[in-house]
Design a protein around this motif. Structure first.
Motif, PDB file in Angstrom:
ATOM      1  N   LEU A 103      59.559  30.668  68.740  1.00  0.00           N
ATOM      2  CA  LEU A 103      58.894  31.249  67.527  1.00  0.00           C
ATOM      3  C   LEU A 103      60.256  31.212  66.537  1.00  0.00           C
ATOM      4  O   LEU A 103      59.915  30.849  65.274  1.00  0.00           O
ATOM      5  CB  LEU A 103      58.371  32.670  67.753  1.00  0.00           C
ATOM      6  CG  LEU A 103      56.869  32.278  68.365  1.00  0.00           C
ATOM      7  CD1 LEU A 103      56.313  33.843  68.937  1.00  0.00           C
ATOM      8  CD2 LEU A 103      55.498  31.808  67.525  1.00  0.00           C
ATOM      9  N   ALA A 104      61.336  31.689  67.035  1.00  0.00           N
ATOM     10  CA  ALA A 104      62.258  31.900  65.987  1.00  0.00           C
ATOM     11  C   ALA A 104      62.548  30.666  65.573  1.00  0.00           C
ATOM     12  O   ALA A 104      63.013  30.304  64.269  1.00  0.00           O
ATOM     13  CB  ALA A 104      63.498  32.785  66.719  1.00  0.00           C
ATOM     14  N   SER A 107      60.335  29.017  63.120  1.00  0.00           N
ATOM     15  CA  SER A 107      60.446  29.753  61.789  1.00  0.00           C
ATOM     16  C   SER A 107      61.799  29.065  61.033  1.00  0.00           C
ATOM     17  O   SER A 107      61.814  29.028  59.924  1.00  0.00           O
ATOM     18  CB  SER A 107      60.662  31.241  61.911  1.00  0.00           C
ATOM     19  OG  SER A 107      59.656  31.757  62.515  1.00  0.00           O
ATOM     20  N   TRP A 198      52.778  40.881  62.113  1.00  0.00           N
ATOM     21  CA  TRP A 198      53.155  39.619  63.278  1.00  0.00           C
ATOM     22  C   TRP A 198      52.576  38.461  62.023  1.00  0.00           C
ATOM     23  O   TRP A 198      53.239  37.427  61.887  1.00  0.00           O
ATOM     24  CB  TRP A 198      52.608  39.346  64.196  1.00  0.00           C
ATOM     25  CG  TRP A 198      52.822  40.217  65.432  1.00  0.00           C
ATOM     26  CD1 TRP A 198      54.248  41.200  65.190  1.00  0.00           C
ATOM     27  CD2 TRP A 198      52.401  40.516  66.884  1.00  0.00           C
ATOM     28  NE1 TRP A 198      54.347  41.822  66.542  1.00  0.00           N
ATOM     29  CE2 TRP A 198      53.417  41.511  67.448  1.00  0.00           C
ATOM     30  CE3 TRP A 198      51.448  39.927  67.209  1.00  0.00           C
ATOM     31  CZ2 TRP A 198      53.339  41.697  68.685  1.00  0.00           C
ATOM     32  CZ3 TRP A 198      51.235  40.255  68.765  1.00  0.00           C
ATOM     33  CH2 TRP A 198      51.993  41.110  69.309  1.00  0.00           C
ATOM     34  N   THR A 200      52.710  37.999  59.085  1.00  0.00           N
ATOM     35  CA  THR A 200      53.641  37.907  57.684  1.00  0.00           C
ATOM     36  C   THR A 200      54.761  37.362  58.415  1.00  0.00           C
ATOM     37  O   THR A 200      55.667  36.360  57.998  1.00  0.00           O
ATOM     38  CB  THR A 200      53.915  39.110  57.057  1.00  0.00           C
ATOM     39  OG1 THR A 200      52.850  39.392  56.253  1.00  0.00           O
ATOM     40  CG2 THR A 200      55.115  38.999  56.091  1.00  0.00           C
ATOM     41  N   ARG A 201      55.429  37.809  59.459  1.00  0.00           N
ATOM     42  CA  ARG A 201      56.394  37.396  60.244  1.00  0.00           C
ATOM     43  C   ARG A 201      56.379  35.889  60.592  1.00  0.00           C
ATOM     44  O   ARG A 201      57.293  35.075  60.476  1.00  0.00           O
ATOM     45  CB  ARG A 201      56.603  38.149  61.714  1.00  0.00           C
ATOM     46  CG  ARG A 201      57.914  37.713  62.430  1.00  0.00           C
ATOM     47  CD  ARG A 201      57.598  38.572  63.682  1.00  0.00           C
ATOM     48  NE  ARG A 201      58.843  38.055  64.522  1.00  0.00           N
ATOM     49  CZ  ARG A 201      59.854  39.027  64.603  1.00  0.00           C
ATOM     50  NH1 ARG A 201      59.947  40.075  63.832  1.00  0.00           N
ATOM     51  NH2 ARG A 201      61.123  38.822  65.074  1.00  0.00           N
ATOM     52  N   TRP A 202      55.141  35.466  61.184  1.00  0.00           N
ATOM     53  CA  TRP A 202      54.835  34.007  61.358  1.00  0.00           C
ATOM     54  C   TRP A 202      54.267  32.994  60.471  1.00  0.00           C
ATOM     55  O   TRP A 202      53.613  32.184  60.852  1.00  0.00           O
ATOM     56  CB  TRP A 202      54.255  34.173  62.846  1.00  0.00           C
ATOM     57  CG  TRP A 202      55.055  34.529  63.920  1.00  0.00           C
ATOM     58  CD1 TRP A 202      56.383  34.480  64.145  1.00  0.00           C
ATOM     59  CD2 TRP A 202      54.526  35.190  65.093  1.00  0.00           C
ATOM     60  NE1 TRP A 202      56.949  35.297  65.334  1.00  0.00           N
ATOM     61  CE2 TRP A 202      55.726  35.651  65.720  1.00  0.00           C
ATOM     62  CE3 TRP A 202      53.417  35.720  65.343  1.00  0.00           C
ATOM     63  CZ2 TRP A 202      55.611  36.626  67.029  1.00  0.00           C
ATOM     64  CZ3 TRP A 202      53.129  36.606  66.643  1.00  0.00           C
ATOM     65  CH2 TRP A 202      54.230  37.063  67.366  1.00  0.00           C
ATOM     66  N   ASP A 204      55.072  31.267  58.276  1.00  0.00           N
ATOM     67  CA  ASP A 204      55.534  29.701  58.014  1.00  0.00           C
ATOM     68  C   ASP A 204      55.657  29.116  59.278  1.00  0.00           C
ATOM     69  O   ASP A 204      56.062  27.875  59.344  1.00  0.00           O
ATOM     70  CB  ASP A 204      56.890  29.934  57.454  1.00  0.00           C
ATOM     71  CG  ASP A 204      57.161  30.579  56.232  1.00  0.00           C
ATOM     72  OD1 ASP A 204      56.277  30.492  55.558  1.00  0.00           O
ATOM     73  OD2 ASP A 204      58.071  30.985  55.763  1.00  0.00           O
ATOM     74  N   VAL A 205      55.155  29.668  60.515  1.00  0.00           N
ATOM     75  CA  VAL A 205      55.011  28.602  61.674  1.00  0.00           C
ATOM     76  C   VAL A 205      53.447  28.074  61.690  1.00  0.00           C
ATOM     77  O   VAL A 205      52.757  28.527  62.483  1.00  0.00           O
ATOM     78  CB  VAL A 205      55.091  29.753  62.887  1.00  0.00           C
ATOM     79  CG1 VAL A 205      55.208  28.919  64.216  1.00  0.00           C
ATOM     80  CG2 VAL A 205      56.408  30.467  62.972  1.00  0.00           C
ATOM     81  N   THR A 206      53.483  27.010  61.118  1.00  0.00           N
ATOM     82  CA  THR A 206      52.294  26.231  60.869  1.00  0.00           C
ATOM     83  C   THR A 206      51.965  25.057  61.510  1.00  0.00           C
ATOM     84  O   THR A 206      51.159  24.381  61.597  1.00  0.00           O
ATOM     85  CB  THR A 206      52.095  25.849  59.422  1.00  0.00           C
ATOM     86  OG1 THR A 206      53.120  25.017  58.965  1.00  0.00           O
ATOM     87  CG2 THR A 206      52.051  27.046  58.156  1.00  0.00           C
ATOM     88  N   LEU A 232      49.017  33.730  64.374  1.00  0.00           N
ATOM     89  CA  LEU A 232      49.778  32.451  64.141  1.00  0.00           C
ATOM     90  C   LEU A 232      48.653  31.559  63.214  1.00  0.00           C
ATOM     91  O   LEU A 232      47.568  31.640  63.408  1.00  0.00           O
ATOM     92  CB  LEU A 232      50.196  31.565  65.555  1.00  0.00           C
ATOM     93  CG  LEU A 232      51.400  32.264  66.127  1.00  0.00           C
ATOM     94  CD1 LEU A 232      51.463  31.688  67.414  1.00  0.00           C
ATOM     95  CD2 LEU A 232      52.756  32.139  65.403  1.00  0.00           C
TER      96      LEU A 232
END
Length: 262
Positions: A103-104, A107, A198, A200-202, A204-206, A232
């Protein structure tokens, strides 16, 4: 075996199989090639299906190096080097706490095209600070086996008799060799589990994502997978019948191929 050099100079050792769109496998806590034949078999089968499948030892494990101080950003740099070595774009498949790295990396924008996450062990609000302190204390005293037993029994909840059975196996000393990396994984898991937002954290993980769990796994893991998938932006869920926290290649590879081929 091949190697890449990460941004901080650490050598990361990996195997690759097949030729085609790339998939990098990211192990969870204690997983590495010397004691993980299931992943090796899954990688081989995926390569036979027309993909470039990569199996690597995360830093601090097996044939890979380990440069202090550890950080999740350094692990992302390791993945970035691997992705560059296989053409600049890859799907990431992660097992358990390997999802912290996957996930990192997604991102960070290092060429991740899709994510397949098997049982990410994130439980909202759970703070592992005490466990991390205990592990650090044991490791500082050179009590690596005690640290591994503490992680298996107290942190994960594996029954004592099962841990004793594991300790009788010939691969147990090899597993103990990576005990210092337990702090790495648990620290990364804690950072996510204590994050109250979570989504907001993720945000941009589209990339297309699938979150797997087994129906014979540890209590709470399916619900954790549900929560991660819900947070997600572009994730689906799938439950693998008959599987525990480590899926068999027979169960994993066909559904992974189906996901990769869309």
């Amino acid at each position: 075996m091949s190697t890449v050099t990460s941004a901080d100079g650490t050598l990361i050792d990996y195997d690759r199989h097949g030729d085609g769109p790339a998939v990098v496998f990211i192990g969870g806590a204690t997983q590495f090639r010397a004691i993980d034949p299931r992943t090796a078999e899954a990688v081989k089968r995926l390569g036979d299906e027309g993909f470039t499948a990569v199996n690597y030892d995360r830093r601090g494990r097996g044939a890979s190096g380990d440069t202090a101080p550890w950080s999740l950003d350094r692990e992302v740099e390791d993945v970035a080097a691997l992705i560059e070595a296989v053409g600049g774009a890859a799907t990431l498949y992660s097992s358990s706490s390997g999802a912290t790295v996957a996930l990192a990396a997604a991102s960070a924008g290092v060429g991740v095209t899709a994510l397949a996450l098997y049982e990410p062990p994130f439980f909202a609000g759970v703070d592992h600070a005490h466990h991390i302190d205990v592990l650090r204390g044991l490791l500082a005293e050179g009590r690596n086996e005690d640290a591994m037993r503490y992680n298996m029994g107290t942190v994960i909840g594996v029954p004592a008799e099962v841990v004793d059975g594991m300790a009788a196996e010939p691969w147990w000393p090899t597993m103990i060799s990576v005990a210092p990396t337990l702090v790495y994984d648990l620290s990364a898991v804690r950072e996510i589990s204590t994050d109250p937002d979570w989504r907001t954290r993720w945000a941009d993980v589209t990339v297309p994502t699938i979150v797997y769990s087994g129906d014979q796994t540890f209590p709470g893991m399916p619900e954790a997978a549900d929560a991660v998938a819900a947070a997600l932006p572009n994730a689906a869920r799938r439950v693998l019948p008959g599987q525990d926290h480590g899926p068999s290649p027979d169960a994993l590879v066909p559904v992974l191929v189906a996901f990769l081929r869309g």
